[in-house]
Design an enzyme around this catalytic site. Structure first.
Site, short mmCIF file in Angstrom:
data_model
loop_
_atom_site.label_atom_id
_atom_site.label_comp_id
_atom_site.label_asym_id
_atom_site.label_seq_id
_atom_site.Cartn_x
_atom_site.Cartn_y
_atom_site.Cartn_z
N GLY A 31 0.82 -1.00 0.20
CA GLY A 31 0.02 -0.54 0.40
C GLY A 31 1.09 1.11 0.37
O GLY A 31 2.02 0.89 0.20
N GLN A 87 1.84 3.41 2.23
CA GLN A 87 2.10 3.94 2.75
C GLN A 87 2.49 2.04 3.66
O GLN A 87 2.83 2.00 4.97
CB GLN A 87 0.91 3.47 4.23
CG GLN A 87 0.55 5.41 4.54
CD GLN A 87 1.56 6.56 4.50
OE1 GLN A 87 2.82 6.44 5.17
NE2 GLN A 87 1.28 7.65 3.80
N SER A 88 3.20 1.35 2.78
CA SER A 88 3.70 0.53 2.75
C SER A 88 5.09 0.34 4.35
O SER A 88 5.55 1.10 3.34
CB SER A 88 4.11 -0.27 2.26
OG SER A 88 4.88 -2.65 1.84
N ASN A 89 4.97 0.14 5.49
CA ASN A 89 6.14 -0.21 6.02
C ASN A 89 7.35 -1.69 4.60
O ASN A 89 8.39 -0.94 4.83
CB ASN A 89 6.27 -0.95 7.06
CG ASN A 89 5.32 -0.40 8.15
OD1 ASN A 89 6.03 1.50 7.69
ND2 ASN A 89 4.37 -0.51 8.81
N ALA A 135 7.59 -1.64 2.09
CA ALA A 135 8.27 -0.58 0.86
C ALA A 135 9.55 -0.12 1.22
O ALA A 135 10.77 0.39 0.55
CB ALA A 135 6.67 -0.37 0.32
#
Ligand SMILES: Cc1ncc(COP(=O)(O)O)c(C=O)c1O
Length: 323
Positions: A73, A75-77, A79
């Site tokens: 997403g 806000q992917s941690n 990524a």
């Protein structure tokens, strides 16, 4: 069985992370509750993805890759940490992120920029479409002489899960030194790799301990986690007897994935104020709050200490309000 230390691994984090008793929480529930601080792993804002990336990026380097693609997403941690680790290794990170949820320039989207990643929001609700786009872009870059690796959602492959086998190995040493018998291991489950690694790690290093994954989305983790355990066990060449009694999935999804739940807010505030520990409203807040409810209801089976594995996620506190 293969020694984990013989699998290629890049030392990206600062390990061991702290492991200690949560005094206020233990007193409140009348049960020894310990925390494993993987949020303090020494890369960026910390978190569970670093242990997975130590193995995934080591293999990518061996394969000669200079570019790493991943997804999640906005806000992917996962990524963002992939971008941070790739930058440290001199690799280019390309993040293809689903355009849903918090897409403004906040939280992890700011961090992605800091790490120098190319972060593109993709208009689709299907990860299959994102993977197809990844393969297309990777092929295009490869015609220009680059070598790409594609890391799936959350880094949750059998090799990524091995990172969490390593985590159990690590806190087993810490627990022994502190004279603590581990009875139950609890953590957030978002794509399954962390819980799978914890489960395989428990079977190897903490036999008798139970693993509870707290699902923060409606994915079929009951099926996904055992599959990942099988894959990780094959990589480590270990034949382990199935023990269905040592694993359970519970849920705290609320109104949906990445939607903060007001029910969790008191627990997030209490841990910040009593212990100075930050939980996020998407993963760790949901997992910890569910753990508190289970402690309150005395529904965590097994005796021995409870270990809550803190998997990071603090960037979300700068992207969204608590519920
Ligand atoms: C902060 C945080 N905690 C927990 C998880 C869940 O881990 P996994 O994806 O391995 O299930 C994630 C991953 O998405 C995460 O970012």
């Amino acid at each position: 069985m293969k020694n984990i230390s013989n699998l290629p691994r890049l030392p990206l984090g600062q390990y061991p992370t702290p492991f200690y008793k949560l005094e206020s929480v233990s007193a409140r529930y009348g049960r020894d509750v310990y925390i494993k601080r993987d949020d303090l792993c020494g890369v960026a804002l910390g978190g569970n993805k670093v242990r997975k990336l130590e193995f995934l990026l080591a293999q990518a380097k061996i394969d000669g890759c200079d570019t790493v693609f991943t997804t999640g997403g906005p806000q992917s941690n996962h990524a963002a940490l992939t971008a941070a680790c790739a930058a440290r290794l001199g690799m280019k990170a390309v993040l293809l992120l689903k355009r849903r949820g918090v897409t403004e320039r906040r939280g992890n989207l700011i961090l992605d920029e800091l790490y120098g990643a190319e972060a593109d929001l993709v208009d689709t609700d299907s990860y299959d479409e994102i993977y197809a786009e990844m393969r297309r872009r990777a092929a295009e870059l490869e015609t220009q002489g680059r070598k790409c690796c594609l890391i799936p959602l959350g880094g949750s492959t059998p090799l990524g899960a091995v990172g969490y086998v390593n985590c159990v190995r690590e806190f087993t040493v810490q627990a022994l030194a502190a004279g603590v018998r581990v009875g139950h291991i609890v953590s957030a489950t978002g794509s399954g790799g962390t819980t799978a690694g914890l489960l395989l790690g428990a079977r190897l290093f903490q036999p008798g301990a139970k693993v509870t994954g707290v699902a923060v989305s409606g994915d079929p983790f009951d099926r996904m986690v055992p599959e990942l355990v099988k894959g990780a066990a094959a990589l480590l060449e270990c034949a382990l007897a199935e023990n269905p009694g040592d694993f359970e999935m519970v849920e705290n999804v609320g109104a949906g994935y990445a939607v903060p739940n007001a029910l969790d807010t008191p627990q997030i505030l209490a841990l910040a104020r009593d212990e100075g520990i930050l939980l996020d409203p998407v993963y760790t807040g949901k997992a910890y709050s569910k753990l508190c409810r289970m402690l309150e209801a005395d529904s965590l089976s097994g005796d021995g200490a409870v270990v809550f594995v803190h998997t990071g996620g603090a960037a979300a506190l700068f992207a969204m309000d608590l519920g």
